[in-house]
Write an enzyme that holds these catalytic residues in place. Structure first.
Site, mmCIF file in Angstrom:
data_model
loop_
_atom_site.group_PDB
_atom_site.id
_atom_site.type_symbol
_atom_site.label_atom_id
_atom_site.label_comp_id
_atom_site.label_asym_id
_atom_site.label_seq_id
_atom_site.Cartn_x
_atom_site.Cartn_y
_atom_site.Cartn_z
ATOM 1 C CE1 TYR A 187 17.359 52.547 28.103
ATOM 2 C CE2 TYR A 187 15.052 52.500 27.475
ATOM 3 C CZ TYR A 187 16.344 52.038 27.317
ATOM 4 O OH TYR A 187 16.620 51.072 26.370
ATOM 5 C CG ASP A 188 10.847 56.172 28.813
ATOM 6 O OD1 ASP A 188 11.674 55.265 29.028
ATOM 7 O OD2 ASP A 188 9.632 56.042 29.041
ATOM 8 C CG ASN B 195 10.489 44.516 25.485
ATOM 9 O OD1 ASN B 195 9.837 45.425 24.973
ATOM 10 N ND2 ASN B 195 10.698 44.443 26.785
ATOM 11 N NE ARG C 123 17.379 44.028 29.859
ATOM 12 C CZ ARG C 123 18.190 44.248 28.827
ATOM 13 N NH1 ARG C 123 17.713 44.728 27.716
ATOM 14 N NH2 ARG C 123 19.494 43.996 28.925
ATOM 15 C CB VAL C 124 10.110 40.287 31.493
ATOM 16 C CG1 VAL C 124 10.256 40.375 29.979
ATOM 17 C CG2 VAL C 124 9.022 39.320 31.849
ATOM 18 N NE ARG D 157 7.140 45.819 28.134
ATOM 19 C CZ ARG D 157 6.174 46.457 28.786
ATOM 20 N NH1 ARG D 157 4.906 46.338 28.409
ATOM 21 N NH2 ARG D 157 6.467 47.233 29.806
ATOM 22 C CG ASP E 46 5.488 48.027 33.531
ATOM 23 O OD1 ASP E 46 6.453 47.581 34.162
ATOM 24 O OD2 ASP E 46 5.029 47.493 32.512
ATOM 25 C CD GLN F 93 -2.486 47.586 23.852
ATOM 26 O OE1 GLN F 93 -2.611 48.740 23.496
ATOM 27 N NE2 GLN F 93 -3.188 46.605 23.330
ATOM 28 N NE ARG F 94 7.570 49.122 25.087
ATOM 29 C CZ ARG F 94 8.357 48.899 26.121
ATOM 30 N NH1 ARG F 94 8.985 47.761 26.255
ATOM 31 N NH2 ARG F 94 8.495 49.824 27.026
HETATM 32 P P1 NAD Z 1 23.047 46.132 28.440
HETATM 33 O O1 NAD Z 1 22.762 46.871 29.685
HETATM 34 O O2 NAD Z 1 23.309 44.660 28.506
HETATM 35 O O3 NAD Z 1 24.260 46.790 27.651
HETATM 36 C C1 NAD Z 1 24.586 48.158 27.726
HETATM 37 C C2 NAD Z 1 26.101 48.285 27.737
HETATM 38 O O4 NAD Z 1 26.456 49.676 27.798
HETATM 39 C C3 NAD Z 1 26.731 47.623 28.969
HETATM 40 O O5 NAD Z 1 27.829 46.853 28.564
HETATM 41 C C4 NAD Z 1 27.157 48.810 29.836
HETATM 42 O O6 NAD Z 1 28.237 48.507 30.686
HETATM 43 C C5 NAD Z 1 27.477 49.844 28.780
HETATM 44 N N1 NAD Z 1 27.408 51.235 29.267
HETATM 45 C C6 NAD Z 1 26.422 51.799 30.009
HETATM 46 N N2 NAD Z 1 26.706 53.084 30.236
HETATM 47 C C7 NAD Z 1 27.889 53.356 29.614
HETATM 48 C C8 NAD Z 1 28.711 54.499 29.501
HETATM 49 N N3 NAD Z 1 28.370 55.665 30.067
HETATM 50 N N4 NAD Z 1 29.877 54.402 28.802
HETATM 51 C C9 NAD Z 1 30.237 53.219 28.232
HETATM 52 N N5 NAD Z 1 29.495 52.102 28.314
HETATM 53 C C10 NAD Z 1 28.342 52.161 28.999
HETATM 54 O O7 NAD Z 1 21.802 46.431 27.460
HETATM 55 P P2 NAD Z 1 21.436 45.838 26.025
HETATM 56 O O8 NAD Z 1 20.165 45.102 26.153
HETATM 57 O O9 NAD Z 1 22.616 45.196 25.417
HETATM 58 O O10 NAD Z 1 21.117 47.188 25.251
HETATM 59 C C11 NAD Z 1 22.059 47.791 24.384
HETATM 60 C C12 NAD Z 1 21.451 49.063 23.809
HETATM 61 O O11 NAD Z 1 20.254 48.742 23.097
HETATM 62 C C13 NAD Z 1 21.075 50.090 24.868
HETATM 63 O O12 NAD Z 1 21.380 51.377 24.355
HETATM 64 C C14 NAD Z 1 19.592 49.926 25.014
HETATM 65 O O13 NAD Z 1 18.971 51.126 25.398
HETATM 66 C C15 NAD Z 1 19.181 49.523 23.597
HETATM 67 N N6 NAD Z 1 17.929 48.736 23.633
HETATM 68 C C16 NAD Z 1 17.932 47.439 24.035
HETATM 69 C C17 NAD Z 1 16.728 46.740 24.063
HETATM 70 C C18 NAD Z 1 16.658 45.285 24.462
HETATM 71 O O14 NAD Z 1 15.558 44.748 24.549
HETATM 72 N N7 NAD Z 1 17.746 44.591 24.708
HETATM 73 C C19 NAD Z 1 15.531 47.377 23.703
HETATM 74 C C20 NAD Z 1 15.586 48.711 23.326
HETATM 75 C C21 NAD Z 1 16.793 49.383 23.278
HETATM 76 N N1 UDP Z 2 8.085 42.156 34.481
HETATM 77 C C1 UDP Z 2 7.486 41.264 35.357
HETATM 78 N N2 UDP Z 2 8.282 40.563 36.203
HETATM 79 C C2 UDP Z 2 9.638 40.688 36.225
HETATM 80 C C3 UDP Z 2 10.253 41.586 35.325
HETATM 81 C C4 UDP Z 2 9.434 42.315 34.472
HETATM 82 O O1 UDP Z 2 6.252 41.111 35.364
HETATM 83 O O2 UDP Z 2 10.284 39.994 37.033
HETATM 84 C C5 UDP Z 2 7.241 42.914 33.550
HETATM 85 C C6 UDP Z 2 7.417 44.428 33.637
HETATM 86 O O3 UDP Z 2 6.567 44.975 34.613
HETATM 87 C C7 UDP Z 2 7.049 44.860 32.219
HETATM 88 C C8 UDP Z 2 7.472 43.673 31.356
HETATM 89 O O4 UDP Z 2 7.608 42.561 32.233
HETATM 90 O O5 UDP Z 2 5.658 45.023 32.113
HETATM 91 C C9 UDP Z 2 8.777 43.902 30.631
HETATM 92 O O6 UDP Z 2 9.721 44.364 31.578
HETATM 93 P P1 UDP Z 2 11.250 44.566 31.241
HETATM 94 O O7 UDP Z 2 11.891 45.127 32.456
HETATM 95 O O8 UDP Z 2 11.819 43.336 30.651
HETATM 96 O O9 UDP Z 2 11.291 45.641 30.054
HETATM 97 P P2 UDP Z 2 10.444 46.948 29.699
HETATM 98 O O10 UDP Z 2 9.765 46.566 28.435
HETATM 99 O O11 UDP Z 2 9.480 47.264 30.778
HETATM 100 O O12 UDP Z 2 11.490 47.988 29.536
#
Ligand code: NAD
Ligand code: UDP
Ligand code: UDP
Length: 315
Positions: A145-146, A174, A186-187, A211, A272, A275-276
């Site tokens: 991912y990263d 987040n 997610r958390v 977070r 994990d 801090q963020r």
């Molecule tokens: P999510 O997992 O709910 O949504 C992702 C969507 O992408 C899903 O509908 C999934 O089915 C679709 N998808 C995955 N792989 C695919 C592929 N190969 N082709 C077509 N569709 C595909 O996640 P989200 O929270 O809605 O995140 C959306 C975007 O925002 C992501 O790119 C994520 O990395 C980014 N983002 C989200 C957060 C957050 O906190 N929600 C934080 C940072 C970045």
């Molecule tokens: N976390 C937790 N319990 C859970 C899910 C997540 O303590 O049931 C913690 C996780 O270890 C991280 C933070 O909550 O430190 C945020 O996690 P999340 O998966 O939501 O997103 P991240 O910011 O790590 O991508």
């Protein structure tokens, strides 16, 4: 004439809110998704709108469409799901971005990338500014991912530098709200579902990691402002700078749900971040954007959503 806008990952958590908002603002929306973590339930309220289309497609394969703007959100965001198929996660970020950029290049249209605070890894500066290069493990369980998202940013900037493409790179911190899946992992979704069921709240590690939580409506405002601001070819942090420890988040959710849940401590997952917190001065000055929703009201709306969802599942 309406703008026709492609949202990849449009059936996911953020994508479904974005599709709805774009339709409300009188656009035509193409929602592309392979439904890995997204769901039809998230977009069921939109399907009767004649200006909304669903395309089932995996963005790692090329696709030819005629659109005016692209928001590239396709990628599982929950560590549980992106780690389940890590190779596919990297492919989605890298090959998926190449296809989206190829499409934007052919049509000469603006394209916004949903990047992430994860590109900063486990940060050594605090709060994180956009000029920080990050502290990222390239071979760990979060790397698909990263590093995938980091490579995607590289591709976006090279398509801009080499070919003049109008790119927008939003680094999302987040974000939470309705339409997160119950099993998302997610958390916020985990804690709310556990609290509503009076189950133990699963704290990973000691719960002192932090977070900063942004409510979805605020984030979508930021996306739309960014897309519609011309000539802004710098990455911009979007998030809410109110920083909380994981224990503080758990306690607030227990209070708001009037839950009997207790905290249960589990191992901290590898890499994990400790801090963020975003520095959002760039978003403030360049987009005139700041989040408006406080944690309590954002969480209350999200709790109501999960309450209904759990009730519907039970009946
Ligand atoms: P999510 O997992 O709910 O949504 C992702 C969507 O992408 C899903 O509908 C999934 O089915 C679709 N998808 C995955 N792989 C695919 C592929 N190969 N082709 C077509 N569709 C595909 O996640 P989200 O929270 O809605 O995140 C959306 C975007 O925002 C992501 O790119 C994520 O990395 C980014 N983002 C989200 C957060 C957050 O906190 N929600 C934080 C940072 C970045
Ligand atoms: N976390 C937790 N319990 C859970 C899910 C997540 O303590 O049931 C913690 C996780 O270890 C991280 C933070 O909550 O430190 C945020 O996690 P999340 O998966 O939501 O997103 P991240 O910011 O790590 O991508
Ligand atoms: N592509 C796509 N849709 C388009 C245009 C391109 O899916 O409308 C894909 C195409 O398959 C290619 C990728 O995007 O693999 C990158 O396109 P680009 O034009 O940058 O590269 P090239 O085709 O020259 O390799």
């Amino acid at each position: 004439m309406k703008n026709r806008i492609l949202v990849t990952g449009g059936a996911g958590f953020l994508g479904s809110h974005l599709c709805k908002r774009l339709l409300d603002e009188n656009n035509e929306v193409l929602c592309l998704d392979n439904f890995y973590t997204g769901s039809k339930d998230n977009i069921i309220g939109l399907i009767n709108n004649p200006y909304f289309e669903i395309i089932r497609h995996d963005i790692t394969f090329p696709i030819y469409l005629e659109v005016d703007q692209i928001y590239n959100l396709a990628c599982p965001a929950s560590p549980v799901f992106y780690q389940k198929y890590p190779i596919q996660t990297t492919k989605t970020n890298v090959s998926g971005s190449i296809n989206v950029l190829g499409l934007a290049k052919r049509l000469n249209i603006p394209v916004l990338q949903a990047s992430t605070s994860e590109i900063y890894g486990d940060p050594t500066i605090h709060p994180q500014t956009e000029d920080y290069w990050g502290n990222v493990n390239c071979i760990g369980i979060r790397s698909c991912y990263d590093e995938g998202k980091r490579c995607a940013e590289t591709l976006f900037f090279d398509y801009h530098r080499e070919l003049g493409l109008d790119i927008k790179v939003a680094r999302i911190f987040n974000t939470y709200g309705p339409n997160m899946a119950i099993n998302d992992g997610r958390v916020i979704s985990n804690f709310i579902v556990q609290a509503l069921n009076n189950e133990n709240i699963t704290i990973y590690g000691e719960g002192v990691q932090t977070r900063s939580l942004c409510y979805v409506d605020d984030l979508i405002d930021g996306f739309i402002k960014f897309m519609n601001t011309p000539d802004l070819h710098v990455p911009i942090n979007l998030g809410n700078p109110v920083e909380m420890t994981i224990i503080e988040i758990a306690e607030l959710i227990i209070k708001l749900t009037h839950s009997k849940s207790i905290l249960s401590f589990m191992p901290l997952p590898q890499d994990d971040p400790l801090q963020r917190c975003p520095d959002i001065s760039k978003a403030n000055t360049l987009l005139n954007w700041a989040p408006k929703t406080d944690q309590k009201s954002g969480l209350e709306k999200t709790i109501d959503y999960f309450k209904n969802k759990l009730q519907n599942e039970a009946s």
